[in-house]
Design an enzyme around this catalytic site. Sequence first.
Site, PDB file in Angstrom:
ATOM      1  N   HIS A   1       0.879  -1.173   0.000  1.00 23.93           N
ATOM      2  CA  HIS A   1       0.000   0.000   0.000  1.00 23.93           C
ATOM      3  C   HIS A   1       0.921   1.229   0.000  1.00 23.93           C
ATOM      4  CE1 HIS A   1      -2.799   2.945   1.769  1.00 23.93           C
ATOM      5  NE2 HIS A   1      -3.772   2.135   1.437  1.00 23.93           N
TER       6      HIS A   1
ATOM      7  N   ASP B   1       3.208  -4.185   7.634  1.00 24.62           N
ATOM      8  CA  ASP B   1       1.906  -3.538   7.505  1.00 24.62           C
ATOM      9  C   ASP B   1       0.854  -4.630   7.708  1.00 24.62           C
ATOM     10  OD1 ASP B   1      -0.475  -2.472   6.720  1.00 24.62           O
ATOM     11  OD2 ASP B   1       0.142  -1.973   4.674  1.00 24.62           O
TER      12      ASP B   1
ATOM     13  N   GLN C   1      -4.435  -5.164   6.959  1.00 21.46           N
ATOM     14  CA  GLN C   1      -5.419  -6.109   6.412  1.00 21.46           C
ATOM     15  C   GLN C   1      -5.347  -7.466   7.110  1.00 21.46           C
ATOM     16  OE1 GLN C   1      -7.692  -5.150   4.344  1.00 21.46           O
ATOM     17  NE2 GLN C   1      -6.830  -3.213   3.654  1.00 21.46           N
TER      18      GLN C   1
ATOM     19  N   LYS D   1     -10.598  -0.541  10.408  1.00 19.51           N
ATOM     20  CA  LYS D   1     -10.811  -1.718   9.561  1.00 19.51           C
ATOM     21  C   LYS D   1     -11.184  -2.937  10.403  1.00 19.51           C
ATOM     22  CE  LYS D   1      -7.325  -0.311   6.143  1.00 19.51           C
ATOM     23  NZ  LYS D   1      -8.081   0.442   5.134  1.00 19.51           N
TER      24      LYS D   1
ATOM     25  N   CYS E   1      -4.716   2.521  -3.713  1.00 25.38           N
ATOM     26  CA  CYS E   1      -3.448   2.981  -3.108  1.00 25.38           C
ATOM     27  C   CYS E   1      -2.308   2.016  -3.371  1.00 25.38           C
ATOM     28  CB  CYS E   1      -3.596   3.229  -1.608  1.00 25.38           C
ATOM     29  SG  CYS E   1      -4.669   4.597  -1.253  1.00 25.38           S
TER      30      CYS E   1
END
Lengths: 405, 120
Positions: free
Chosen positions: A115, A195, A198, A221, A361
């Site tokens: 991202h 990261d 998700q 999220k 993104c």
Amino acid sequence: MKDIKKQFPIFQNRQLIYLDSAATSQKPVMVLDAVRAYYESYNANIHRGLYPIAEQATKKVEEVRQKVAKFINARRPEEIIFTKSATEAVNLVMYTWGRENIDQGDIVVTTIMEHHSNFVPWQQLAKEKGAKFHVLDMDENSQISILNFQANINFKKTKIIAITYISNMLGTINPLKELIATVRKENPEIVVIVDAAQAVPHKPVDVQALDCDFLVFSGHKMLAETGIGVLYAKKELLEAMPPFLYGGDMIREVAIEKTTFAGLPNKFEAGTINIAGIVSLGAAIDFLNAIGMDRIQEHEKTLTKYCMEALQNVDGITVFGPRDLLARSGVVSFTIDGIHPHDAAQILGDMNICVRSGHHCTMPLHTRLGVPASTRASFYIYNDEQDIDAFISGIKKVKKIFQSK
Amino acid sequence: MDNYLYREEILDHYKDPHNFGKPHTFDISSMQYNPFCGDEIELFVSTEDDTVRDIHFKGKGCAISLAAASMLTDFAKGKKKTALTKFSQHDMLDLLEIELSETRKKCALLGWAVLQDCLK
């Protein structure tokens, strides 16, 4: 998982088919109530308030910190830093650890599937420091593989590797544990930032098992409010890092000549942090734990399989990401021959089927895939097979509109 | 079908755009790109005194951006340059006869922006 939808007030609108949870999740009534209870019964600024509601608010924030630590299996609660977003957490690491540790000639490694939030900060840091910015490609299964790591990383000169746990576009679950083990074996000095925006909402995440140095994710999220993010970091790293923002709450003592900074975690939490957001994150974790992260992952896997199989029966659809369902999270990005993703998403949107189109993104990834944009459907605990049926019949309608003449 | 945004005229222009392709000769050309969706439109304009004698475009993009560019070339052909510089964003959206959200207006106005650039 059957009655979960009922716990989300937004689905009182029965027409709503929400398939954009990779962008943001919907909020259960339990989270909304927790925030309301905070504002209605113990709203006060944290730290130093010597009255009951201030003490209650302070206690609540520290409870949630412990809850977050336990949720991702961090060793200590002070390894959890509250930020405003996952993006801010990456930037915090870049501006503090990055600026102190990256020099000319070093290599900063990231991957093609990042991202922008875990790509641009490292690209800019490399540029600023005269370091080499090395972007790893993915393999034919849309994954970052161990072989890829071994063959392409200059372990001697690399200082940091920035990698996503789960791609927000491909849905790829990278084999992080094995990748990080490879890095440790080759050069234990390399720092790895993950990261997990998700990942943490969708699967069990264990930072000790992963052995990552930094890991970031965001609250919105995973059923919590917007404006709350988390940075996990190993204590030794946080202690050595300079502060990110200066101001209230992050100091120990201030004089005209000098300031000494607070210990962890306050050193990295200048100003009044998002207390309501933290409260919401605590409630969200309770909600997720009550269902169980394993069950959540299983549920999304079932939906993903159902969706991929249904899409296979529609002509002219190209689905991106791993074919292997074990390497895949609940994200399905695709294109339809002859139909621009914006047109597809618009027509679906007109039917109240909420998907996203664009580059998500991840512009370098779209360039690599040779498409300017894609349409993405993503799933969460409240989705069911009826949502996917509606989505598939929506896709068929999109095709019909473009074929009719 | 009942989706007014994608009414037949728009889809016709998208599938079979008018004045499409780069001509052998032209006087002015300009290109613009929308990085958010990857749409790009390039216009080729031939002028005679103050008149747009011929106009072609090429590009790629969504149905709205391509149909809008196609309809715009039809509209602009034979018009006075001075009249076209006064052709506003609002006029362009009227030409399409569809209601667009703010996000999609960018698609509809890509060709228009390129034309204004050509007329500068």
